[in-house]
Motif scaffolding. Structure first.
Motif, PDB file in Angstrom:
ATOM      1  N   VAL A  11     -93.540  41.522  19.980  1.00  0.00           N
ATOM      2  CA  VAL A  11     -94.763  42.282  19.725  1.00  0.00           C
ATOM      3  C   VAL A  11     -94.625  43.136  18.462  1.00  0.00           C
ATOM      4  O   VAL A  11     -95.564  43.272  17.681  1.00  0.00           O
ATOM      5  CB  VAL A  11     -95.094  43.160  20.951  1.00  0.00           C
ATOM      6  CG1 VAL A  11     -95.991  44.323  20.572  1.00  0.00           C
ATOM      7  CG2 VAL A  11     -95.763  42.325  22.023  1.00  0.00           C
ATOM      8  N   LEU A  28     -97.007  35.379  22.988  1.00  0.00           N
ATOM      9  CA  LEU A  28     -96.133  36.305  22.266  1.00  0.00           C
ATOM     10  C   LEU A  28     -95.726  35.730  20.906  1.00  0.00           C
ATOM     11  O   LEU A  28     -95.515  36.479  19.952  1.00  0.00           O
ATOM     12  CB  LEU A  28     -94.893  36.620  23.099  1.00  0.00           C
ATOM     13  CG  LEU A  28     -95.128  37.633  24.220  1.00  0.00           C
ATOM     14  CD1 LEU A  28     -93.949  37.651  25.170  1.00  0.00           C
ATOM     15  CD2 LEU A  28     -95.359  39.023  23.644  1.00  0.00           C
ATOM     16  N   LEU A  71     -98.494  36.657  18.754  1.00  0.00           N
ATOM     17  CA  LEU A  71     -98.509  38.098  18.486  1.00  0.00           C
ATOM     18  C   LEU A  71     -97.327  38.537  17.624  1.00  0.00           C
ATOM     19  O   LEU A  71     -97.321  39.647  17.100  1.00  0.00           O
ATOM     20  CB  LEU A  71     -98.512  38.887  19.801  1.00  0.00           C
ATOM     21  CG  LEU A  71     -99.768  38.711  20.655  1.00  0.00           C
ATOM     22  CD1 LEU A  71     -99.615  39.440  21.988  1.00  0.00           C
ATOM     23  CD2 LEU A  71    -101.002  39.231  19.922  1.00  0.00           C
ATOM     24  N   SER A  72     -96.321  37.679  17.501  1.00  0.00           N
ATOM     25  CA  SER A  72     -95.171  38.042  16.662  1.00  0.00           C
ATOM     26  C   SER A  72     -95.491  37.864  15.184  1.00  0.00           C
ATOM     27  O   SER A  72     -94.732  38.299  14.323  1.00  0.00           O
ATOM     28  CB  SER A  72     -93.948  37.199  17.031  1.00  0.00           C
ATOM     29  OG  SER A  72     -94.079  35.887  16.500  1.00  0.00           O
ATOM     30  N   ARG A 123    -101.370  43.300  22.347  1.00  0.00           N
ATOM     31  CA  ARG A 123    -100.031  43.896  22.304  1.00  0.00           C
ATOM     32  C   ARG A 123     -99.932  45.057  23.289  1.00  0.00           C
ATOM     33  O   ARG A 123     -98.902  45.235  23.956  1.00  0.00           O
ATOM     34  CB  ARG A 123     -99.717  44.375  20.893  1.00  0.00           C
ATOM     35  CG  ARG A 123     -99.372  43.248  19.966  1.00  0.00           C
ATOM     36  CD  ARG A 123     -99.185  43.727  18.557  1.00  0.00           C
ATOM     37  NE  ARG A 123     -98.816  42.613  17.703  1.00  0.00           N
ATOM     38  CZ  ARG A 123     -99.159  42.514  16.431  1.00  0.00           C
ATOM     39  NH1 ARG A 123     -99.885  43.459  15.859  1.00  0.00           N
ATOM     40  NH2 ARG A 123     -98.783  41.473  15.722  1.00  0.00           N
TER      41      ARG A 123
END
Lengths: 338, 269
Positions: free
Chosen positions: A86, A220, A223-224, A241
């Protein structure tokens, strides 16, 4: 950061992932049998038929404790992986954002104020862990400096430092003979006080947290990415997040409330998992869960078996974690990220 | 497909508009180059088309509706965006990275299936980088990563593709590969808007050019009419030569030469 060999084929990752789960189940069995009754070493299963005490120790003492260790390790590692993805930062861990220091302060405060019952200490730790997170988020919203991640990082540092300072004051005021050792032990972590009753209180939250983080595995990965990249792929980076962090912190806070502060697992287990199976959240999240559970079961079994007295769990995780991680890195071909 | 109506854009920390009173309509199936110097507002305009920046005044319409009226998923199925640079913190395999372009087509917690993986492989093959699939994105050169990121945009299958300086980090061969990819997107009926400060790329890859300076539209129209020494000199505030005279901004001197791209120019080969 480091990565695995550049052309590692995916099937190898799958084999390694299966190996991690196999190792976790094997360690579960070994940890159940490991201990100091009737002698230091592994319990002879034949004793269970004739020795009531052995049966009681296995089912009422070791089983909930090993399950708690597995749950603690899984939650710490899964949350660590989620935090790192995140924040797009491999150096953060679940205690980040004031969670660990808040929990430590909460536990110490309960002890000093005379609320010495386990549930009171755990409850206070849980409340202040969430308070740490809430304060970090609230501060980050008010900061007028940098992007979302930087603001949250700075707020987390400030809140952690505040709770560290508050903890020092509580220690200063604590009775050096009665309360201070308890505070010191709690901040070093341990599962000696765990039983079915306490496990039943925290396990549902921890399991729900794990289920949410596992389900979010691939998300994820999205979102990374940098904010504008994940946004362009249809994500709502800020909101998603926040949801992931809430799920992770709820799990960590619930387990920390009964275990005290257990460091390192949340930081290094996700690294090890990614080295073994790759960075994609579809694989790194389940691998983190399996490896975290295996690691904490092994650490806890050693903590309670090596010496007549129990070693603090946090000491064992730090020692074995750094040793194992260093060995893993030394044994890999690494590429340096530009 | 995309329309800017008197759009004013300002960054939170800015004390003046990065884009002021900008209007432009981009029809479906066209390839439009936003050409201007650094800091002229090109990237900002693309971010507004993506919905990442909201106009202080005016509005940006995507497929007939304000960008903000689309849900994130709907918007991402309509417009793909390639930023100038992107830092990647984790060692994803190239195929995994490109597969992320399928996210808008999946429910938030769903995972891509084999069909998605086939699409990702096809996008890599289309750019001639199929053999990158198992490499780690963190081990790629800047130019290679740019191609991989473009593949992620392609796999998004959005009818509008927004590209911010798509060839900035590329050597001539890879830049030509990207320029031809833009042309093939247009042949598929997709709309492409890309920013650049390279007049040669604008001439080669676009069917019309928008000149921008200090957040304002200077001129817009078919590249043959717009890419004149006078207009380019006004845009970049330096004397501009088109045939023969050296220019710091144009590789070679071939803007007006016949070429194989979509526009009137040729790419220096």
């Amino acid at each position: 950061m480091a990565s695995g060999s550049a052309d590692a084929p995916r099937p190898a990752g799958r084999v390694r992932a299966a190996g991690l789960w196999a190792a976790a189940f094997l360690l579960f069995a070994l940890a159940l049998l490991a201990g100091r009754y009737p002698n230091p070493g592994f319990l002879d299963l034949r004793l269970l038929a004739s020795d009531d005490l052995a049966r009681t120790i296995l089912l009422s003492v070791r089983l909930p404790r090993v399950l708690a260790a597995a749950l603690l390790g899984a939650v710490l590692a899964a949350s660590g992986n989620a935090f790192q993805m995140v924040f797009s930062n491999p150096l953060v861990e679940p205690g980040f954002l004031g969670v660990s220091q808040g929990a430590a302060f909460g536990a110490a405060l309960a002890l000093v104020l005379g609320f010495r019952h386990d549930l009171a200490v755990s409850g206070s730790a849980f409340v202040f862990a969430l308070a740490g997170l809430g304060a970090s988020a609230a501060l980050a919203r008010r900061f007028r400096f940098g992007g979302w991640v930087l603001r949250l990082v700075l707020a987390g540092i400030a809140v952690s430092a505040f709770f560290s300072s508050a903890l020092a004051w509580v220690k200063y005021a604590a009775d050096p003979l009665r309360e201070l050792p308890d505070i010191a032990y709690w901040t070093l972590g341990g599962l000696s006080g765990i039983g079915w009753k306490r496990l039943a209180v925290v396990a549902p939250i921890a399991l729900a947290s794990l289920a949410a983080l596992r389900a979010a595995g691939w998300r994820l990965s999205i979102l990374s990415l940098e904010d504008s990249a994940s946004f362009s792929l249809g994500a709502r980076p800020g909101r998603e997040r926040a949801l992931v962090l809430a799920a992770a912190v709820a799990g960590v806070a619930s387990m920390t409330a009964v275990s005290g502060i257990v460091s390192w697992a949340g930081l290094i287990v996700p690294h090890a998992a990614r080295l073994l199976v790759g960075a994609d959240g579809r694989r790194s999240m389940p691998a983190s869960i399996a490896l975290g559970a295996a690691f904490l079961m092994a650490c806890d079994a050693l903590s309670r078996s090596l010496l007549p007295g129990e070693l603090p769990l946090g000491v064992t995780t730090a020692f074995l974690g750094t040793a194992g991680f260093t060995a893993l890195l030394l044994g890999r071909v690494v590429t340096v990220v530009r | 497909m995309l329309e800017y109506r008197q759009v004013c854009l300002r960054y939170p920390e800015g004390d003046r508009d990065a884009v002021a009173g900008f209007s432009l309509s981009v029809p479906e199936g066209s390839v439009r180059a936003l050409l201007g110097p650094n800091g002229s507002g090109k990237s900002t305009l693309l971010l507004a088309a993506l919905g990442w920046m909201r106009p202080r005044a005016g509005e940006v319409l995507l497929a007939g509706r304000p960008v903000s009226a689309w849900s994130p998923g709907e918007r991402a199925r309509k417009a793909a965006h390639l930023s100038q640079i992107e830092r990647v913190s984790f060692t994803y395999e190239v195929l995994e990275f490109v597969l992320m372009g399928r996210a808008p087509h999946l429910a938030p917690l769903a995972e891509p299936d084999e069909g998605d993986e086939e699409r990702a492989r096809a996008a890599l093959d289309a750019l001639g980088i199929g053999d990158f699939a198992r490499r780690h994105v963190t081990a790629l050169s800047g130019g290679e990563l740019q191609l991989v990121r473009l593949a992620r945009c392609l796999v998004q299958e959005a009818p509008l593709v927004l590209l911010d300086e798509p060839t900035a980090a590329l050597d001539p061969a890879n830049a030509l590969r990207v320029a031809d990819a833009l042309a093939s997107l247009a042949r598929e009926g997709r709309t492409v808007v890309f920013s650049t400060h390279d007049a040669a790329l604008a001439a080669y890859a676009s069917d019309s050019v928008v000149l921008i300076r200090e957040g304002r539209l200077l001129a817009s129209g078919p590249s043959a009419e717009i890419l004149t020494p006078e207009l380019l000199s006004r845009t970049f505030a330096v004397p501009f030569g088109v045939s023969g005279a050296p220019s710091p901004f144009v590789t070679g001197s071939s803007i007006r030469a016949a070429g194989g791209g979509r526009g009137s120019g040729s790419w220096p080969r």
